[in-house]
Design a protein around this motif. Structure first.
Motif, mmCIF file in Angstrom:
data_model
loop_
_atom_site.group_PDB
_atom_site.id
_atom_site.type_symbol
_atom_site.label_atom_id
_atom_site.label_comp_id
_atom_site.label_asym_id
_atom_site.label_seq_id
_atom_site.Cartn_x
_atom_site.Cartn_y
_atom_site.Cartn_z
ATOM 1 N N MET A 53 0.910 -1.097 -0.159
ATOM 2 C CA MET A 53 0.097 0.108 -0.011
ATOM 3 C C MET A 53 0.935 1.096 0.056
ATOM 4 O O MET A 53 1.705 1.350 0.839
ATOM 5 N N LEU A 54 0.806 2.065 -0.901
ATOM 6 C CA LEU A 54 1.540 3.191 -1.244
ATOM 7 C C LEU A 54 1.197 4.397 -0.158
ATOM 8 O O LEU A 54 2.000 4.961 0.126
ATOM 9 N N LEU A 55 -0.119 4.455 0.049
ATOM 10 C CA LEU A 55 -0.776 5.613 1.044
ATOM 11 C C LEU A 55 -1.065 4.952 2.312
ATOM 12 O O LEU A 55 -1.996 4.062 2.244
ATOM 13 N N PRO A 56 -0.577 5.411 3.379
ATOM 14 C CA PRO A 56 -1.225 4.807 4.664
ATOM 15 C C PRO A 56 -2.804 5.152 4.847
ATOM 16 O O PRO A 56 -3.048 6.226 4.289
ATOM 17 N N PRO A 57 -3.209 4.461 5.499
ATOM 18 C CA PRO A 57 -4.769 4.774 5.737
ATOM 19 C C PRO A 57 -4.960 5.794 6.831
ATOM 20 O O PRO A 57 -5.571 5.248 7.934
ATOM 21 N N GLU A 58 -4.841 6.825 6.224
ATOM 22 C CA GLU A 58 -4.797 8.012 7.292
ATOM 23 C C GLU A 58 -5.737 9.113 6.799
ATOM 24 O O GLU A 58 -5.783 9.034 5.546
ATOM 25 N N ARG A 59 -6.509 9.584 7.603
ATOM 26 C CA ARG A 59 -7.257 10.831 7.089
ATOM 27 C C ARG A 59 -6.440 11.856 6.706
ATOM 28 O O ARG A 59 -7.048 12.703 5.818
ATOM 29 N N ARG A 60 -5.478 12.259 7.266
ATOM 30 C CA ARG A 60 -4.663 13.500 6.985
ATOM 31 C C ARG A 60 -3.649 13.157 6.046
ATOM 32 O O ARG A 60 -2.934 12.249 6.435
ATOM 33 N N ARG A 61 -3.654 14.070 5.088
ATOM 34 C CA ARG A 61 -2.418 13.916 4.165
ATOM 35 C C ARG A 61 -1.326 14.622 4.296
ATOM 36 O O ARG A 61 -1.571 15.889 4.310
ATOM 37 N N SER A 62 -0.303 14.250 3.970
ATOM 38 C CA SER A 62 1.077 15.114 4.081
ATOM 39 C C SER A 62 1.512 15.499 2.835
ATOM 40 O O SER A 62 1.305 14.914 2.039
ATOM 41 N N LEU A 79 -4.891 5.982 -6.912
ATOM 42 C CA LEU A 79 -4.151 6.244 -5.969
ATOM 43 C C LEU A 79 -4.482 8.181 -5.819
ATOM 44 O O LEU A 79 -4.469 8.526 -4.595
ATOM 45 N N MET A 80 -4.676 8.542 -7.003
ATOM 46 C CA MET A 80 -4.723 10.029 -6.972
ATOM 47 C C MET A 80 -6.162 10.351 -6.071
ATOM 48 O O MET A 80 -6.153 10.974 -5.521
ATOM 49 N N ILE A 81 -7.196 9.472 -6.531
ATOM 50 C CA ILE A 81 -8.524 9.534 -5.648
ATOM 51 C C ILE A 81 -8.311 9.471 -4.340
ATOM 52 O O ILE A 81 -8.783 10.103 -3.334
ATOM 53 N N GLN A 82 -7.411 8.441 -3.668
ATOM 54 C CA GLN A 82 -7.334 8.344 -2.558
ATOM 55 C C GLN A 82 -6.468 9.255 -1.927
ATOM 56 O O GLN A 82 -6.934 9.866 -0.578
ATOM 57 N N LEU A 83 -5.553 9.758 -2.684
ATOM 58 C CA LEU A 83 -4.941 11.121 -2.043
ATOM 59 C C LEU A 83 -5.854 12.350 -1.846
ATOM 60 O O LEU A 83 -5.970 13.138 -1.095
#
Lengths: 53, 187
Positions: free
Chosen positions: B1-10, B147-151
């Motif tokens: 998983m490239l993006l961690p399951p977090e609500r806030r993005r860095s 992935l862009m939508i998840q971001l």
């Protein structure tokens, strides 16, 4: 999140993704803009793969 | 998983997605350019032969991937996952390499007919170089869309990759028809 939006099918939620390649291909087809059609062709092929794995 | 399951993005998450997107675009463009070079072999074909090859090939590809022939013959496909060692270094570099491999469309599973049809269209139609670059650009961007939508889903419920999967058997065919219509514009 409301019950109604929870119940919304994931495919329906993201069906709009397909409108961009469809619009580009249709626009390219209708107005003869081959560049738009080429971009839409690539988008449709990539989306098909991205949504099937 | 490239993006961690977090609500806030860095900003780091943005860099990862940017690296992945750059990889998918470059990978797709490389494949498109290689196909374009090979398409020189189709240069002597008259337009009628191009039409016949495009439409006949589209039907055959559909039959082999989605239709009744799928049980008997397989289209060429790399039946492997992208190896985990592409993430051997920094995460952003790993995302770039992972995107590059996925973007080529040749290095892992291809469970839809549309990419085959797009490749066939480039091979047989010999479009202009600019058109080929646009095909590669579109493919690369679309490959990175989940992935862009998840971001972009900051502050909302985490989006599982499962929601992007096509549930209906009709979707691959619809996508193939779109690709075929796009290809017809390039004839």
């Amino acid at each position: 999140m409301s019950v109604a939006s929870e119940a919304t099918s994931p495919i329906r939620r993201f069906a709009w993704l397909w409108t961009l390649p469809a619009a580009l291909v249709a626009g390219g087809f209708w107005w003869g803009v081959s560049g738009a059609a080429a971009l839409g062709l690539g988008l449709a092929a990539g989306l098909a793969l991205a949504t099937s794995i | 998983m490239l993006l961690p399951p977090e609500r806030r993005r860095s900003l780091f998450d943005v860099k990862i997605v940017a690296a992945y997107l750059a990889g998918t675009i470059v990978g797709a463009t490389v494949t498109a350019c290689l196909a374009w070079i090979l398409s020189g072999l189709a240069e002597p074909l008259p337009d009628s032969a191009r039409w016949a090859a495009l439409l006949g090939g589209a039907v055959l590809l559909w039959l082999l991937k989605e239709g009744p022939l799928a049980r008997f013959l397989d289209l060429p496909e790399a039946r492997r996952q992208i190896p985990a060692d592409v993430f051997g270094g920094r995460l952003a570099t790993g995302a770039w390499r992972f995107g590059l491999e996925l973007g080529t469309g040749l290095r892992t599973y291809a469970p839809a007919v549309a990419p085959y049809l797009a490749l066939w269209a480039v091979l047989i139609l010999r479009p202009t170089f600019g058109q080929v670059l646009l095909v590669g650009l579109g493919f690369g961007i679309a490959r990175a869309v989940p992935l862009m939508i998840q971001l972009a889903a900051v502050g909302s419920r985490r989006i599982s990759p499962d929601v992007f999967r096509m549930s209906s058997k009709a979707y691959p065919t619809v996508a193939a028809v779109l690709v075929l219509m796009g290809a017809i514009c390039l004839v």
